[in-house]
Design a protein around this motif. Structure first.
Motif, short mmCIF file in Angstrom:
data_model
loop_
_atom_site.label_atom_id
_atom_site.label_comp_id
_atom_site.label_asym_id
_atom_site.label_seq_id
_atom_site.Cartn_x
_atom_site.Cartn_y
_atom_site.Cartn_z
N THR A 555 0.84 -1.20 0.00
CA THR A 555 0.00 0.00 0.00
C THR A 555 0.87 1.24 0.00
OG1 THR A 555 -1.66 -1.20 1.26
CG2 THR A 555 -1.89 1.20 1.16
N ARG A 556 0.56 2.19 -0.86
CA ARG A 556 1.33 3.42 -0.93
C ARG A 556 1.13 4.26 0.32
NH1 ARG A 556 -0.36 6.47 -6.21
NH2 ARG A 556 -2.37 6.27 -5.12
N ASN A 557 2.18 5.00 0.70
CA ASN A 557 2.10 5.82 1.91
C ASN A 557 0.94 6.80 1.85
OD1 ASN A 557 4.29 5.63 4.12
ND2 ASN A 557 5.43 5.27 2.23
N GLU A 558 0.74 7.41 0.69
CA GLU A 558 -0.31 8.42 0.58
C GLU A 558 -1.71 7.84 0.73
OE1 GLU A 558 1.50 7.91 -3.63
OE2 GLU A 558 2.14 7.81 -1.52
N ASP A 559 -1.83 6.50 0.61
CA ASP A 559 -3.13 5.86 0.78
C ASP A 559 -3.36 5.38 2.21
OD1 ASP A 559 -3.68 6.22 -1.91
OD2 ASP A 559 -2.74 4.32 -2.49
N LEU A 560 -2.40 5.62 3.09
CA LEU A 560 -2.51 5.20 4.49
C LEU A 560 -2.87 6.39 5.37
CD1 LEU A 560 0.74 3.03 4.70
CD2 LEU A 560 -1.60 2.14 4.85
N PRO A 561 -3.46 6.13 6.54
CA PRO A 561 -3.64 7.23 7.50
C PRO A 561 -2.28 7.83 7.85
CG PRO A 561 -4.85 5.28 8.21
CD PRO A 561 -3.98 4.86 7.05
N TRP A 562 -2.27 9.13 8.17
CA TRP A 562 -1.00 9.84 8.41
C TRP A 562 -0.11 9.12 9.42
CZ3 TRP A 562 0.86 12.29 12.91
CH2 TRP A 562 2.01 13.06 12.72
N GLU A 563 -0.67 8.67 10.52
CA GLU A 563 0.14 8.09 11.59
C GLU A 563 0.70 6.72 11.24
OE1 GLU A 563 -4.12 6.87 12.23
OE2 GLU A 563 -3.05 8.74 11.74
N ARG A 564 0.30 6.13 10.11
CA ARG A 564 0.81 4.81 9.71
C ARG A 564 1.80 4.90 8.55
NH1 ARG A 564 -3.18 0.40 8.44
NH2 ARG A 564 -1.40 -0.89 9.02
N GLY A 590 6.34 11.13 6.74
CA GLY A 590 6.43 11.90 5.50
C GLY A 590 6.48 11.04 4.25
N GLY A 591 6.61 9.70 4.43
CA GLY A 591 6.71 8.82 3.27
C GLY A 591 8.17 8.56 2.92
N GLY A 592 8.53 8.75 1.67
CA GLY A 592 9.90 8.49 1.22
C GLY A 592 10.84 9.65 1.51
N GLY A 593 12.08 9.31 1.88
CA GLY A 593 13.06 10.34 2.17
C GLY A 593 13.40 11.19 0.96
#
Length: 649
Positions: A555-564, A590-593
């Protein structure tokens, strides 16, 4: 009957004898009285004079002026301002309730605040002045002074209070002051401090940051004043005053303008960043976002404002730059590589094959690139951040040598800075796991640690130190206090006990991360000649990815709740060919560095290197429109707000 001469003579003898006895008694009494008067007036004169003086003279402490705090250029970060207040001495007031009722007619105190004042008066010794109200207007202060004859024991005073001109920019570094509390004196850091100043109600002491850690330098020493009071306790005049010693001024290593840019550039993210001079260790900027206004704590923060700070999921009160402990992710791969090079288990040109995973027993340790990177040597493995390469060399070198290298680079160490809650992080060993988890160390633990996951935890400060040491080849220590009163030059740090050739391979890999065609941070490169940046991206997971999720696609970071979402990290230094500054950035969830942290680090480094807004020519052509808009929209402080103060030294 007529008295005979004989009877007359006898009577005269009796009268004379009585007269002598009476006169002698009176003379003796007069002598005793005279001797007693002489004793009291001459020999005990000092004692009775003291008793008389104590009835009309009071001795009170004069709080010293608190030391000021400046940035490296002399811009004032913590100042003192005039504070009109009113104090009450119980033994001079007589009927306290009556006096407070009269005072209430002049200044309106909330009932809750009035009850606190009464409790404070009851708790304190009768001769100790208790602050009834402070931060009064000049009008209220004047009215109290005019009505002084009707307010026994009440004295209007002009004192000092702390103010932070740059408010949110330095909240986590400078900290703030507040009234000394019972906790401070019994269980806090002032428990062993017997300074009488601390007994003055509402005396301001450092609560966090430099204000707390350098409290004894900043506080100064109390003075005294002798005042004459009348029978009603009203102050009639000041007889004499002995000035105390003002607190010492402190100059920090930080740069106000760069600190402001850093805070503004972090924006609304839950993030932190550190900028460090790789030669001296001076911390030029060290920020945590979001921040808060420390002036609210000095003045007395409202319940609503304090609750808002506590309930904010971005944790504005936490100093994430030194207090946050995060898995370093791929920024740790330089540590693993150096440990393997120093131990001789791998050569820089030796290739490792990456099919997208490494098998260990029945378990697969996956690379971030699902289909793998193929054959890679060290520099390319860093450039593309191949997980399998570092799994392989971590297994060969072992956790003990990886941890030893991490500590040599400044990780897993609590660096001595005068700010609150500096963490030591965690660089684990086999013994640590046995003692803390009651379990044996597994090879899988080593593989996870080799890519900065598992038990490994680091702070943004530690990551900046690691980067500075790699860039300079020296054992640089972070430094926040530049001087106290006088200039204090930092000693030259000793060389690292690491083969310079091995450090050079790591630097080549970090340069490729940003500047090569397949580097993970190529989108954040600097194109200005002589200012190119080297760095390393990192992404640390905050959740477990199941086999089922991998099978259907992570699952992509942007599709997850912020805290996950994953934490985004980036460490860098510049210029790459002659390093001056190191920078670390961590964006929580923040997702990817490469997407969240690297652009921030590049902007901060360029701002520092140019000493202001960098020219658009420093950025790739395709990004200049976006950069121009960002530079225009950033709400930076007006340069005139960076007011230079002057030390009292």
């Amino acid at each position: 009957m007529k008295r005979t001469p004989k009877d007359t003579e006898a009577s005269a003898r009796v009268v004379s004898r009585r007269g002598l006895i009476l006169g002698g008694g009176m003379a003796a009494f007069s002598a005793v009285l005279t001797a007693r008067m002489r004793y009291m007036q001459v020999e005990q004169a000092d004692q009775f004079r003291l008793l008389a003086d104590e009835n009309r003279i009071n001795i009170r402490l004069v709080p010293p002026s608190r030391g000021l705090i400046f940035d490296r250029a002399g811009v004032i970060l913590a100042d003192n301002e005039q504070n009109y207040r009113v104090v009450l001495v119980r033994e001079d007031a007589g009927n306290v309730e009556d006096v407070l009722a009269r005072l209430q007619k002049i200044i309106k105190l909330p009932e809750e605040e009035l009850e606190k004042v009464k409790e404070e008066i009851d708790r304190r010794s009768p001769f100790v002045p208790v602050t009834v109200a402070d931060r009064l207007s000049w009008k209220a202060f004047s009215e109290i002074a005019v009505n002084a004859p009707a307010l026994p024991g009440v004295t209007p005073e002009v004192g000092q209070s702390r103010i932070y001109p740059l408010d949110e920019d330095f909240a986590h570094i400078v900290g703030y002051v507040g009234p000394v509390s019972d906790y401070d004196l019994t269980e806090g850091y002032l428990a062993d401090d017997d300074d009488p100043l601390l007994q003055i109600p509402k005396f301001q002491v450092g609560k966090t940051g430099v204000e707390a850690k350098r409290e004894h330098d900043l506080r100064g020493q109390a003075g005294t004043r002798r005042i004459e009071v009348n029978a009603q306790g009203r102050v009639m005049r000041e007889l004499d005053r002995v000035e105390g010693r003002s607190g010492q001024d402190i100059r920090l290593t930080v740069d106000s303008a760069l600190q402001n840019y850093l805070q503004v550039r972090l924006g609304d993210e839950s993030a932190s960043a550190v900028v460090m001079n790789v030669e001296t260790g001076d911390l030029l900027a060290i920020g945590s976002a979001p921040s808060f206004d420390p002036n609210k704590f000095v003045r007395g923060i409202s319940v609503a404002d304090y609750r808002a700070l506590l309930e904010d999921d971005h944790r504005p009160l936490a100093n994430k730059s030194v207090q946050g402990a995060y898995p370093p992710g791929s920024t740790f791969k330089m540590v693993t590589a150096l440990a393997a090079l120093e131990d001789g288990v791998i050569e820089p040109d030796e290739e490792v094959y990456c099919p997208g995973y490494k098998e260990l027993g029945r378990r697969r340790f996956h690379c971030w690139k699902r289909w793998g990177h193929g054959d890679l040597a060290l520099v390319n493995a860093l450039e593309q951040s191949c997980d399998v390469y570092f799994y392989d060399i971590a297994e060969r070198v072992g956790i003990e040598k990886i941890t030893a290298m991490a500590r040599k680079l400044g990780l897993g160490i609590r660096h001595d800075l005068p700010v609150s809650a500096v963490v030591g992080g965690l660089t684990p060993t086999k013994a640590w796991k046995r003692e803390n988890r009651d379990a044996d160390w597994l090879i899988g633990d080593t593989l996870n640690a080799g890519i900065g996951q598992g038990f490994v935890l680091t702070s943004p400060l530690q990551l900046a130190v690691m980067t500075a040491r790699i860039a300079s080849g020296r054992q640089v220590e972070p430094r926040l206090v530049r001087s106290i009163e006088a200039q204090d030059e930092a000693p030259a740090p000793p060389p690292l006990d690491i083969n310079p050739a091995h450090l050079q391979f790591i630097r080549e890999g970090m340069y490729s991360v940003v500047n090569s065609g397949s580097g993970t941070a190529r989108g954040s490169r600097v194109v200005a000649e002589g200012l190119r940046m080297a760095g390393k991206t990192g992404t640390s997971q905050v959740r477990n990815i199941t086999a089922a999720e991998r099978a259907r696609g992570v699952t992509r970071n942007e599709d997850l709740p912020w805290e996950r979402r994953d934490h985004a990290l980036f460490v860098s230094y510049a210029p790459a060919d002659a390093p001056k500054l190191a920078c670390s950035v961590v964006v929580e969830h923040g997702g990817g560095g490469s997407l969240a942290a690297a652009p921030i680090a590049r902007d901060i480094l360029l701002q520092a290197l140019y000493g202001g807004t960098p020219p658009l020519e420093a950025y790739p052509t395709s990004q200049r429109g976006t950069i121009r808009t960002r530079q225009k929209d950033l709400p930076l402080r007006d340069p005139s707000s960076f007011t230079e103060g002057r030390s009292r030294a």
